[in-house]
Design a protein around this motif. Structure first.
Motif, short mmCIF file in Angstrom:
data_model
loop_
_atom_site.label_atom_id
_atom_site.label_comp_id
_atom_site.label_asym_id
_atom_site.label_seq_id
_atom_site.Cartn_x
_atom_site.Cartn_y
_atom_site.Cartn_z
N UNK A 43 -8.87 44.59 -37.96
CA UNK A 43 -9.65 44.47 -36.74
C UNK A 43 -10.88 43.60 -36.96
N UNK A 44 -11.04 42.59 -36.11
CA UNK A 44 -12.20 41.69 -36.14
C UNK A 44 -12.89 41.77 -34.78
N UNK A 45 -14.20 41.50 -34.77
CA UNK A 45 -14.96 41.49 -33.52
C UNK A 45 -15.64 40.14 -33.33
N UNK A 46 -15.61 39.65 -32.10
CA UNK A 46 -16.31 38.42 -31.72
C UNK A 46 -15.87 37.21 -32.55
N UNK A 47 -14.60 37.19 -32.95
CA UNK A 47 -14.01 36.05 -33.67
C UNK A 47 -13.02 35.39 -32.72
N UNK A 48 -13.49 34.39 -31.97
CA UNK A 48 -12.69 33.85 -30.88
C UNK A 48 -11.73 32.74 -31.29
N UNK A 49 -11.77 32.32 -32.55
CA UNK A 49 -10.93 31.20 -32.95
C UNK A 49 -10.09 31.49 -34.20
N UNK A 50 -9.91 32.73 -34.53
CA UNK A 50 -9.12 33.06 -35.71
C UNK A 50 -7.65 32.70 -35.50
N UNK A 51 -7.08 32.04 -36.50
CA UNK A 51 -5.64 31.80 -36.48
C UNK A 51 -5.08 32.12 -37.86
N UNK A 52 -3.81 31.86 -38.07
CA UNK A 52 -3.17 32.26 -39.32
C UNK A 52 -3.67 31.46 -40.52
N UNK A 53 -4.26 30.30 -40.28
CA UNK A 53 -4.74 29.47 -41.40
C UNK A 53 -6.00 30.05 -42.04
N UNK A 54 -6.77 30.85 -41.29
CA UNK A 54 -8.01 31.37 -41.87
C UNK A 54 -8.15 32.88 -41.79
N UNK A 55 -7.27 33.58 -41.08
CA UNK A 55 -7.45 35.02 -40.91
C UNK A 55 -7.32 35.75 -42.24
N UNK A 56 -6.49 35.24 -43.16
CA UNK A 56 -6.31 35.92 -44.44
C UNK A 56 -7.53 35.77 -45.34
N UNK A 57 -8.39 34.80 -45.04
CA UNK A 57 -9.59 34.58 -45.84
C UNK A 57 -10.78 35.37 -45.32
N UNK A 58 -10.68 35.92 -44.13
CA UNK A 58 -11.77 36.70 -43.55
C UNK A 58 -11.56 38.18 -43.83
N UNK A 59 -12.65 38.86 -44.12
CA UNK A 59 -12.56 40.31 -44.33
C UNK A 59 -12.70 41.01 -42.99
N UNK A 60 -11.72 41.82 -42.61
CA UNK A 60 -11.83 42.53 -41.32
C UNK A 60 -12.96 43.54 -41.35
N UNK A 61 -13.49 43.86 -40.20
CA UNK A 61 -14.52 44.89 -40.12
C UNK A 61 -13.93 46.25 -40.50
N UNK A 62 -12.70 46.46 -40.09
CA UNK A 62 -12.02 47.71 -40.41
C UNK A 62 -10.52 47.47 -40.37
N UNK A 63 -9.77 48.25 -41.12
CA UNK A 63 -8.31 48.15 -41.07
C UNK A 63 -7.69 49.53 -41.25
N UNK A 64 -6.50 49.68 -40.71
CA UNK A 64 -5.80 50.95 -40.74
C UNK A 64 -4.34 50.74 -41.13
N UNK A 65 -3.78 51.68 -41.87
CA UNK A 65 -2.33 51.75 -42.01
C UNK A 65 -1.76 52.26 -40.70
N UNK A 66 -0.59 51.75 -40.33
CA UNK A 66 0.06 52.16 -39.08
C UNK A 66 1.29 53.00 -39.42
N UNK A 67 1.31 54.28 -39.04
CA UNK A 67 2.46 55.12 -39.32
C UNK A 67 3.63 54.78 -38.41
N UNK A 68 4.83 54.98 -38.91
CA UNK A 68 6.01 54.76 -38.09
C UNK A 68 6.16 55.94 -37.13
N UNK A 69 6.01 55.66 -35.83
CA UNK A 69 6.04 56.72 -34.83
C UNK A 69 6.34 56.12 -33.47
#
Length: 211
Positions: free
Chosen positions: A106-132
């Protein structure tokens, strides 16, 4: 990068009415659905428009419409709001099975993130997603999302499927009308050197109040 476990992931996949639900079938009283800028919702590497998964509360369990990734199992969803938001939680219904994303960043106020740079940015928070097949509620840290104008969700992969699928995406929190440069306006309209000197106790020098 440490994943968010414990209080946020293990028991959050659920589907029941909360105490803060509004009367009738409107959903939680703090739903941000009415304040989403639907015209500017963007989904990258998706077969359909991203807004098809942002549904009213009463459609949260529907699997008729969904977002599915296209070329691979990565997906980015950017959701802007019509004002300033203090985010409390994100709601997701994903799957089925191996098409469930393994996590959400999860990112906030990042209006131009794409796949070329999203992996280099640290998200504000992240969660594992359970299969449900239920709607999971992911409680974010409000202090980290206290002045949000857009939220970007990055799903880096699935649980083994060729694609990632999202049936429902929702947001809970508090919305306020966006103001334009409120601090600058206040200081320009009220600036008085004598007043500031008295408050600050400065010897003839001007100092803006410390925030």
């Amino acid at each position: 990068m440490a994943h968010e476990h414990n209080d946020h992931c293990g028991h959050e996949a659920h589907d029941h009415d909360h105490d803060h639900d509004a009367p009738g079938n409107l959903g939680p009283s703090d739903t941000l659905y009415p304040y989403i800028d639907f015209e500017n919702v963007v989904a990258l590497n998706a077969e359909t428009e991203g807004r098809v998964a942002i549904k009213p509360w009463h459609e949260r369990q529907s699997e008729e419409k969904f977002i599915e990734s296209d070329a691979d199992d990565q997906l980015i969803l950017r959701v802007p709001f019509t004002g300033s938001v203090k985010l409390r939680a994100i709601l997701l219904k994903t799957g089925p099975g191996e098409q469930t994303p393994d996590k959400v960043c999860i990112f906030a106020n990042e209006d131009n993130l794409d796949f070329s740079d999203v992996s280099e940015r640290k998200p504000i928070q992240e969660f594992d997603v359970p299969e449900s097949r239920d709607v999971g509620e992911y409680a974010v840290k409000p202090a980290k999302f206290s002045n949000v104008t857009s939220v970007t969700l990055f799903f880096p992969g699935s649980l083994g499927g060729d694609t990632t699928r999202l049936y429902y995406v929702g947001f809970l929190g508090h919305w306020t009308e966006r103001k334009t440069n409120p601090v600058i306006t206040v200081y320009e309209s009220q600036a008085n050197l004598a007043d500031h000197e008295k408050i600050q106790g400065m010897d003839g020098s001007f100092s803006a109040p410390q925030m």
